[in-house]
Motif scaffolding. Structure first.
Motif, PDB file in Angstrom:
ATOM      1  N   UNK A  63       0.565  -1.263   0.165  1.00  0.00           N
ATOM      2  CA  UNK A  63       0.570  -0.256  -0.185  1.00  0.00           C
ATOM      3  C   UNK A  63       0.649   1.292   0.120  1.00  0.00           C
ATOM      4  N   UNK A  64       1.533   1.527   0.887  1.00  0.00           N
ATOM      5  CA  UNK A  64       2.107   3.116   1.370  1.00  0.00           C
ATOM      6  C   UNK A  64       3.183   2.900   0.349  1.00  0.00           C
ATOM      7  N   UNK A  65       4.268   2.204  -0.011  1.00  0.00           N
ATOM      8  CA  UNK A  65       5.428   2.186  -0.680  1.00  0.00           C
ATOM      9  C   UNK A  65       5.030   1.440  -2.403  1.00  0.00           C
ATOM     10  N   UNK A  66       4.140   1.188  -2.541  1.00  0.00           N
ATOM     11  CA  UNK A  66       3.568   0.610  -3.635  1.00  0.00           C
ATOM     12  C   UNK A  66       4.261   0.855  -4.800  1.00  0.00           C
ATOM     13  N   UNK A  67       4.236   2.133  -4.806  1.00  0.00           N
ATOM     14  CA  UNK A  67       5.003   2.333  -6.026  1.00  0.00           C
ATOM     15  C   UNK A  67       7.037   1.420  -6.427  1.00  0.00           C
ATOM     16  N   UNK A  68       6.926   1.513  -5.397  1.00  0.00           N
ATOM     17  CA  UNK A  68       8.613   1.283  -5.244  1.00  0.00           C
ATOM     18  C   UNK A  68       8.237  -0.479  -5.898  1.00  0.00           C
ATOM     19  N   UNK A  69       7.364  -1.530  -5.799  1.00  0.00           N
ATOM     20  CA  UNK A  69       7.861  -2.401  -6.176  1.00  0.00           C
ATOM     21  C   UNK A  69       6.835  -3.135  -7.791  1.00  0.00           C
ATOM     22  N   UNK A  70       7.699  -4.165  -7.239  1.00  0.00           N
ATOM     23  CA  UNK A  70       6.786  -5.037  -9.082  1.00  0.00           C
ATOM     24  C   UNK A  70       6.473  -6.111  -9.006  1.00  0.00           C
ATOM     25  N   UNK A  71       5.493  -6.533  -9.821  1.00  0.00           N
ATOM     26  CA  UNK A  71       5.539  -8.372  -8.695  1.00  0.00           C
ATOM     27  C   UNK A  71       7.365  -8.729  -9.913  1.00  0.00           C
ATOM     28  N   UNK A  72       7.051  -9.850  -9.163  1.00  0.00           N
ATOM     29  CA  UNK A  72       8.472 -10.321 -10.317  1.00  0.00           C
ATOM     30  C   UNK A  72       7.841 -11.028 -10.997  1.00  0.00           C
ATOM     31  N   UNK A 332      15.185   0.398  -0.237  1.00  0.00           N
ATOM     32  CA  UNK A 332      14.015   1.217   0.251  1.00  0.00           C
ATOM     33  C   UNK A 332      14.162   0.396   1.924  1.00  0.00           C
ATOM     34  N   UNK A 333      13.359   1.273   2.606  1.00  0.00           N
ATOM     35  CA  UNK A 333      13.512   1.386   4.170  1.00  0.00           C
ATOM     36  C   UNK A 333      11.776   0.784   5.242  1.00  0.00           C
ATOM     37  N   UNK A 334      11.654   0.418   5.612  1.00  0.00           N
ATOM     38  CA  UNK A 334      11.055  -0.108   6.701  1.00  0.00           C
ATOM     39  C   UNK A 334      11.472  -0.439   8.360  1.00  0.00           C
ATOM     40  N   UNK A 335      10.689  -0.862   8.521  1.00  0.00           N
ATOM     41  CA  UNK A 335      10.616  -0.958   9.850  1.00  0.00           C
ATOM     42  C   UNK A 335      11.929  -0.733  10.664  1.00  0.00           C
ATOM     43  N   UNK A 336      12.816  -2.318  10.851  1.00  0.00           N
ATOM     44  CA  UNK A 336      14.506  -1.704  11.271  1.00  0.00           C
ATOM     45  C   UNK A 336      15.370  -1.867   9.882  1.00  0.00           C
ATOM     46  N   UNK A 337      14.796  -1.900   9.224  1.00  0.00           N
ATOM     47  CA  UNK A 337      15.787  -3.069   7.550  1.00  0.00           C
ATOM     48  C   UNK A 337      16.136  -2.153   6.692  1.00  0.00           C
ATOM     49  N   UNK A 338      17.075  -1.974   5.814  1.00  0.00           N
ATOM     50  CA  UNK A 338      17.143  -1.218   4.610  1.00  0.00           C
ATOM     51  C   UNK A 338      17.829  -2.182   3.892  1.00  0.00           C
ATOM     52  N   UNK A 339      16.605  -2.140   3.195  1.00  0.00           N
ATOM     53  CA  UNK A 339      17.172  -3.405   1.263  1.00  0.00           C
ATOM     54  C   UNK A 339      17.764  -2.612   0.356  1.00  0.00           C
ATOM     55  N   UNK A 340      18.352  -3.635  -0.693  1.00  0.00           N
ATOM     56  CA  UNK A 340      18.904  -2.750  -2.238  1.00  0.00           C
ATOM     57  C   UNK A 340      17.798  -3.235  -3.161  1.00  0.00           C
ATOM     58  N   UNK A 341      17.726  -2.194  -3.429  1.00  0.00           N
ATOM     59  CA  UNK A 341      16.785  -2.034  -5.268  1.00  0.00           C
ATOM     60  C   UNK A 341      17.681  -3.521  -5.696  1.00  0.00           C
ATOM     61  N   UNK A 342      16.247  -4.529  -6.210  1.00  0.00           N
ATOM     62  CA  UNK A 342      16.506  -5.650  -6.867  1.00  0.00           C
ATOM     63  C   UNK A 342      16.486  -6.851  -5.789  1.00  0.00           C
ATOM     64  N   UNK A 343      15.643  -6.818  -4.722  1.00  0.00           N
ATOM     65  CA  UNK A 343      15.903  -7.674  -3.732  1.00  0.00           C
ATOM     66  C   UNK A 343      13.447  -8.003  -3.510  1.00  0.00           C
ATOM     67  N   UNK A 344      13.541  -9.005  -3.952  1.00  0.00           N
ATOM     68  CA  UNK A 344      12.783  -9.989  -3.866  1.00  0.00           C
ATOM     69  C   UNK A 344      12.520  -9.914  -2.383  1.00  0.00           C
TER      70      UNK A 344
END
Length: 444
Positions: A63-72, A332-344
């Motif tokens: 929902x909140x940041x859906x534009x930053x995510x594609x289906x695999x 992207x960052x959410x809760x306590x995590x920071x993830x790299x682009x391309x992460x599934x």
């Protein structure tokens, strides 16, 4: 600095790959129980894959940041090869354009026209049930759900043999899609052995069947009040054009594939759970008996509150779309995590719906969780149709169909089972394994 959840050693995954391929849920549960509501798997020379059953992360991604995510690619590439570029498999601007075009066909007012078609087809399918003997439940529900979708899409006296052939093709394609996705190491063999080519011929045959129906409808001047009528009349906002035959076929194939098996699964689980819980069954039957069968369809549905709660609780325990995935377009960052682009990221709705953090007595079948007074408490942790802009477009259609089916069955039959355990097969959808039920005609 990237920060991921605790990582499970890749060798653990490798050593158990065959059992995980058959059923990944025990492996997921073990990971969540050991590492918390999220964990990661890191293969050599690849980005970590993250799995979560956390509601906040789920809402952030969907929902909140859906534009930053594609289906695999599993959905956008491998599925689309067989079922076309419809709402389920499309992405980006094309998906948004199609969603805006099709959404009005699933608004409540439009669905009212389909409910009468649904109810007639459900009654027709119930006549095929064998009474007074224990029978396999899923084939009955699968047949019913397929015919409800077919009749709602094409409400005319189509050739039964043609519809039966379409059903046969779609089931063969679903089985093969699962094999190809779950056994990527055999892709080369599927290709050289001719299996891919054989199934692509089936794809073409299914498209030809649907194309013929569309062509016949385009030259007909009859009103059918079905989904095909609605889709043919839909116009794009920007230029006022309609969908081409190819686009219509893509969307119709998706409705068949996504719309009938998921509903058949959910109905199978629902009837088994009702038959296994006598007190709940009696409450549902009591409600059904107070509803006058001659009421207008939507009025009838409005009175089936407890039946609706039973269906919703069944989909909490056994969500047909049990898992989904997204790939991060940017960091992207959410809760306590920071993830790299391309992460599934895999989101397990099955585990989220049984997470003790959100649900009391999570493994028990308690439809009262979804009563009007309790619904607010559970709304943020319940995702049977996904969430956000890509939430299942047919959720209202599916819910009406399931409620009407439960109503029709309980009005006509007493149901019982001697099975206490439910076995599941988590494929693309969550399938029940060999659940059996006895239908006895009610005398009162």
């Amino acid at each position: 600095m990237y920060k991921y959840p605790n990582k499970i050693p890749f060798l653990n995954l490798l050593f158990r790959s065959s059992s995980i391929t058959r059923n990944p849920i025990p492996f997921h549960k073990e990971g969540f129980d050991k590492h918390g509501d999220s964990f990661a798997i890191k293969a050599p020379f690849a980005k970590p894959v993250m799995l979560t059953r956390d509601a906040e992360i789920t809402k952030h991604i969907l929902r909140k940041n859906h534009r930053n995510y594609n289906k695999s690619k599993i959905q956008t590439k491998y599925l689309s090869k067989y079922v076309g570029k419809g709402l389920l498999t499309a992405s980006g601007d094309y998906w948004l354009k199609q969603r805006r075009l099709i959404q009005p066909a699933f608004h409540k007012e439009k669905l009212q026209k389909l409910v009468a078609i649904m109810e007639g087809e459900i009654e027709k399918q119930l006549k095929t049930i064998q009474e007074n003997k224990t029978v396999a439940l899923y084939p009955i529900m699968n047949q019913l759900a397929f015919h409800v979708v077919a009749k709602s899409l094409f409400n005319y006296s189509s050739d039964d043999n043609t519809m039966h052939r379409l059903q046969e093709i779609i089931e063969k394609l679903q089985d093969f899609i699962i094999r190809e996705i779950r056994q990527p190491h055999k892709k080369w063999w599927y290709k050289v052995s001719g299996l891919v080519g054989k199934h692509m011929k089936l794809v073409q045959e299914s498209r030809n069947i649907i194309n013929k129906v569309i062509d016949e409808r385009r030259v007909s001047n009859q009103e059918h009040d079905d989904l095909l009528d609605m889709l043919l009349k839909a116009k794009y906002e920007d230029d006022g054009t309609s969908m081409t035959n190819e686009q219509l076929i893509d969307e119709i194939l998706i409705f068949f594939v996504a719309g009938h098996e998921t509903t058949a699964n959910a109905l199978t689980f629902t009837f088994h759970l009702l038959a296994s819980n006598e007190e709940t069954l009696q409450k549902a039957v009591a409600e059904v008996d107070t509803v006058d069968n001659s009421l207008p369809h939507m009025e009838k549905l409005a009175k089936l509150n407890y039946v609706k709660n039973c269906v919703e609780e069944s989909m909490r325990l056994y969500p047909p779309a049990w898992i989904t995935d997204r790939v991060a377009i940017e960091d992207d960052s959410f809760t306590e995590f920071n993830i790299e682009k391309g992460t599934m990221i895999g989101i397990s709705f099955y585990e989220l719906h049984r997470n003790k953090k959100y649900w009391d007595n999570p493994d028990a079948f308690i439809p009262e969780r979804f009563s009007d007074e309790n619904r607010k408490k559970t709304a943020g942790y319940y995702f049977p149709f996904g969430a956000g802009p890509r939430m299942c477009i047919g959720n209202g259609f599916a819910l009406y169909e399931m409620m009407l089916t439960v109503y029709a069955v309980l009005k006509k039959y007493h149901i019982e089972t001697d099975q206490t355990e439910i076995e599941i097969a988590p494929l693309i959808t969550l399938k029940p394994i060999d659940l059996r039920l006895k239908f006895t005609k009610r005398t009162s």
